[in-house]
Scaffold this motif. Structure first.
Motif, mmCIF file in Angstrom:
data_model
loop_
_atom_site.group_PDB
_atom_site.id
_atom_site.type_symbol
_atom_site.label_atom_id
_atom_site.label_comp_id
_atom_site.label_asym_id
_atom_site.label_seq_id
_atom_site.Cartn_x
_atom_site.Cartn_y
_atom_site.Cartn_z
ATOM 1 N N ARG A 230 -1.751 -0.729 5.937
ATOM 2 C CA ARG A 230 -1.223 0.080 4.840
ATOM 3 C C ARG A 230 -0.384 1.230 5.389
ATOM 4 O O ARG A 230 0.661 1.568 4.816
ATOM 5 N N ASN A 231 -0.811 1.825 6.508
ATOM 6 C CA ASN A 231 -0.046 2.928 7.098
ATOM 7 C C ASN A 231 1.338 2.468 7.549
ATOM 8 O O ASN A 231 2.329 3.183 7.388
ATOM 9 N N ALA A 232 1.406 1.251 8.109
ATOM 10 C CA ALA A 232 2.703 0.714 8.546
ATOM 11 C C ALA A 232 3.624 0.486 7.355
ATOM 12 O O ALA A 232 4.837 0.714 7.430
ATOM 13 N N ILE A 233 3.049 0.036 6.241
ATOM 14 C CA ILE A 233 3.845 -0.208 5.038
ATOM 15 C C ILE A 233 4.378 1.103 4.471
ATOM 16 O O ILE A 233 5.547 1.218 4.088
ATOM 17 N N ILE A 234 3.511 2.120 4.434
ATOM 18 C CA ILE A 234 3.937 3.424 3.927
ATOM 19 C C ILE A 234 5.019 4.024 4.822
ATOM 20 O O ILE A 234 6.010 4.587 4.346
ATOM 21 N N ALA A 235 4.851 3.878 6.143
ATOM 22 C CA ALA A 235 5.838 4.403 7.085
ATOM 23 C C ALA A 235 7.202 3.752 6.890
ATOM 24 O O ALA A 235 8.242 4.372 7.125
ATOM 25 N N ALA A 236 7.195 2.482 6.438
ATOM 26 C CA ALA A 236 8.455 1.772 6.202
ATOM 27 C C ALA A 236 9.026 2.052 4.816
ATOM 28 O O ALA A 236 10.075 1.510 4.444
ATOM 29 N N GLY A 237 8.333 2.886 4.045
ATOM 30 C CA GLY A 237 8.823 3.246 2.716
ATOM 31 C C GLY A 237 8.515 2.234 1.645
ATOM 32 O O GLY A 237 9.112 2.267 0.561
ATOM 33 N N LEU A 238 7.556 1.315 1.904
ATOM 34 C CA LEU A 238 7.236 0.280 0.922
ATOM 35 C C LEU A 238 5.898 0.509 0.240
ATOM 36 O O LEU A 238 5.548 -0.230 -0.670
ATOM 37 N N GLY A 239 5.157 1.511 0.658
ATOM 38 C CA GLY A 239 3.786 1.620 0.205
ATOM 39 C C GLY A 239 3.553 2.521 -0.980
ATOM 40 O O GLY A 239 2.420 2.681 -1.416
ATOM 41 N N GLU A 240 4.582 3.151 -1.496
ATOM 42 C CA GLU A 240 4.375 4.029 -2.638
ATOM 43 C C GLU A 240 4.286 3.212 -3.921
ATOM 44 O O GLU A 240 4.945 2.194 -4.082
ATOM 45 N N GLU A 241 3.475 3.689 -4.839
ATOM 46 C CA GLU A 241 3.351 3.013 -6.126
ATOM 47 C C GLU A 241 4.655 3.138 -6.905
ATOM 48 O O GLU A 241 5.298 4.177 -6.907
ATOM 49 N N ASP A 242 5.031 2.055 -7.578
ATOM 50 C CA ASP A 242 6.231 2.075 -8.410
ATOM 51 C C ASP A 242 5.939 2.801 -9.720
ATOM 52 O O ASP A 242 4.978 2.471 -10.425
ATOM 53 N N ALA A 243 6.732 3.785 -10.046
ATOM 54 C CA ALA A 243 6.538 4.515 -11.296
ATOM 55 C C ALA A 243 7.108 3.703 -12.455
ATOM 56 O O ALA A 243 8.164 3.089 -12.341
ATOM 57 N N LEU A 244 6.388 3.701 -13.553
ATOM 58 C CA LEU A 244 6.880 3.020 -14.741
ATOM 59 C C LEU A 244 8.036 3.812 -15.338
ATOM 60 O O LEU A 244 7.908 4.999 -15.599
ATOM 61 N N THR A 245 9.151 3.166 -15.532
ATOM 62 C CA THR A 245 10.299 3.827 -16.146
ATOM 63 C C THR A 245 10.375 3.439 -17.612
ATOM 64 O O THR A 245 9.945 2.353 -18.022
ATOM 65 N N ILE A 246 10.920 4.327 -18.417
ATOM 66 C CA ILE A 246 11.037 4.058 -19.845
ATOM 67 C C ILE A 246 11.973 2.886 -20.097
ATOM 68 O O ILE A 246 11.781 2.110 -21.038
ATOM 69 N N ASP A 247 12.987 2.710 -19.220
ATOM 70 C CA ASP A 247 13.903 1.578 -19.394
ATOM 71 C C ASP A 247 13.169 0.258 -19.233
ATOM 72 O O ASP A 247 13.418 -0.705 -19.977
ATOM 73 N N LEU A 248 12.269 0.186 -18.237
ATOM 74 C CA LEU A 248 11.482 -1.031 -18.047
ATOM 75 C C LEU A 248 10.581 -1.281 -19.242
ATOM 76 O O LEU A 248 10.462 -2.405 -19.729
ATOM 77 N N LEU A 249 9.961 -0.230 -19.760
ATOM 78 C CA LEU A 249 9.065 -0.375 -20.906
ATOM 79 C C LEU A 249 9.824 -0.906 -22.123
ATOM 80 O O LEU A 249 9.368 -1.850 -22.782
ATOM 81 N N VAL A 250 10.970 -0.313 -22.408
ATOM 82 C CA VAL A 250 11.760 -0.757 -23.566
ATOM 83 C C VAL A 250 12.181 -2.213 -23.393
ATOM 84 O O VAL A 250 12.106 -3.021 -24.327
#
Length: 341
Positions: free
Chosen positions: A235-255
């Motif tokens: 998990r640390n390697a993934i976060i270091a590569a910038g892939l480990g953060e949770e994707d925030a829900l955007t209003i555009d995706l919801l609509v």
């Protein structure tokens, strides 16, 4: 529109593309296999000439019908198959041709017809499409239809069509459970020879909230990362590569997801129209936006076409009131929330 026929392909496996049999999709896989056998063997007619696969976006409907197409083409190269979105088929059915020909004939005569996202069928084409379904059913010719929900939930379509859809074999694809997501992530990592630690499997299962498509996309990114990082991936390697953060829900995706669920466009969702076909999806979207995002009431109103905060509050109350007596609505909202969470 895609046309698949007469072309011999290398033998394929049901799991060639990494489709994993899980409790949430096992019934659908079984139905697809039975249909493939019927078409391949050129039987007088399948046990169920119409199959309706329904489920939220990302649950695997497109993957399954591609498996069906590949299986039929591999085993019976002379078979004719057509796959087309319902919106495009509707336009073909209602638009006149310049030379007087009848383009509907190819959809009547092909061995296998697949119509995707029937909830997007134009209203003007319902009668012609219903006639096409009746024609193929009377001749025991296979037709597969996909949809975002079951026939009972497609209230914007006339009963004369939804009754035909309900008369076939109706199979739902459920959003993956936590256990199902973990099993899918583990088996796809094995298939692609990606060595990962258990915390990476847990991250994949938590992050994607039931979507097969999301897990497959994350696995593809991990596969690229694995080429540059010594195994196993942590998990640390993934976060270091910038892939480990949770994707925030955007209003555009919801609509977009809510509009797709109800079979309308994003533009229709946002326009100032009080027709029930557009009003109820808009109210559901506002309710989910208030529940799943950090936007203020005025912010939600702006994202749905410039409504004020009192309209958003009214929409939320309408949904909450209906939850008291509509026994199917809680599950529908939970499925949407699970997809978006």
């Amino acid at each position: 529109m895609k046309e698949r026929n007469a072309e011999r392909r290398p033998p394929s496996s049901w799991l060639r593309k990494g489709f994993v049999s899980l409790p949430e999709n096992r019934s659908a896989i079984h139905a697809i296999r039975r249909l493939a056998i019927s078409v391949i063997r050129s039987k007088p007619g399948p046990a169920f000439p119409l199959l309706l696969l329904h489920g939220l976006p990302g649950t695997g409907k497109s993957h399954l019908i591609n498996m069906l197409l590949e299986r039929v083409i591999d085993r019976r190269p002379d078979a004719t198959a057509r796959i087309i979105p319902a919106r495009d088929l509707g336009r073909i059915l209602i638009e006149p041709t310049h030379d007087g020909s009848s383009p509907i004939q190819e959809f009547r005569d092909c061995d296998l017809l697949i119509v995707e996202d029937v909830q997007h069928l134009p209203p003007q084409a319902v009668a012609a499409f219903t006639g096409l379904v009746d024609h193929r059913n009377s001749r025991r010719k296979t037709i597969v239809v996909t949809a975002g929900s079951g026939p009972a939930m497609m209230t914007h379509l006339p009963t004369r069509l939804t009754s035909r859809l309900a008369g076939g074999l109706v199979v739902g694809l459920l959003p993956l459970s936590s256990v199902g997501r973990q099993e899918l992530a583990r088996r796809l990592c094995e298939k692609h020879h990606i060595q990962v630690t258990p915390d990476v499997i847990d991250w994949l299962a938590r992050k994607t909230s039931g979507s097969v498509r999301s897990i497959v996309g994350d696995i593809a990114r991990l596969k690229e990362l694995a080429r540059t990082v010594a195994p196993p991936l942590t998990r640390n390697a993934i976060i270091a590569a910038g892939l480990g953060e949770e994707d925030a829900l955007t209003i555009d995706l919801l609509v977009d997801r809510v509009a797709d669920h109800f079979g309308i466009s994003v533009k229709q969702m946002k326009q100032r129209d009080r027709l029930r076909r557009y009003l109820w999806p808009r109210q559901v979207g506002m309710y989910l936006a208030r529940r799943l995002t950090k936007l203020s009431l005025p912010g939600i109103g702006r994202c749905f076409g410039g409504y004020d905060h009192t309209t958003v509050m009214h929409a939320c109350r309408k949904v909450e009131d209906r939850l008291q007596f509509d026994i199917g609505l809680p599950r529908e909202l939970e499925e949407l929330a699970s997809q978006l969470a």
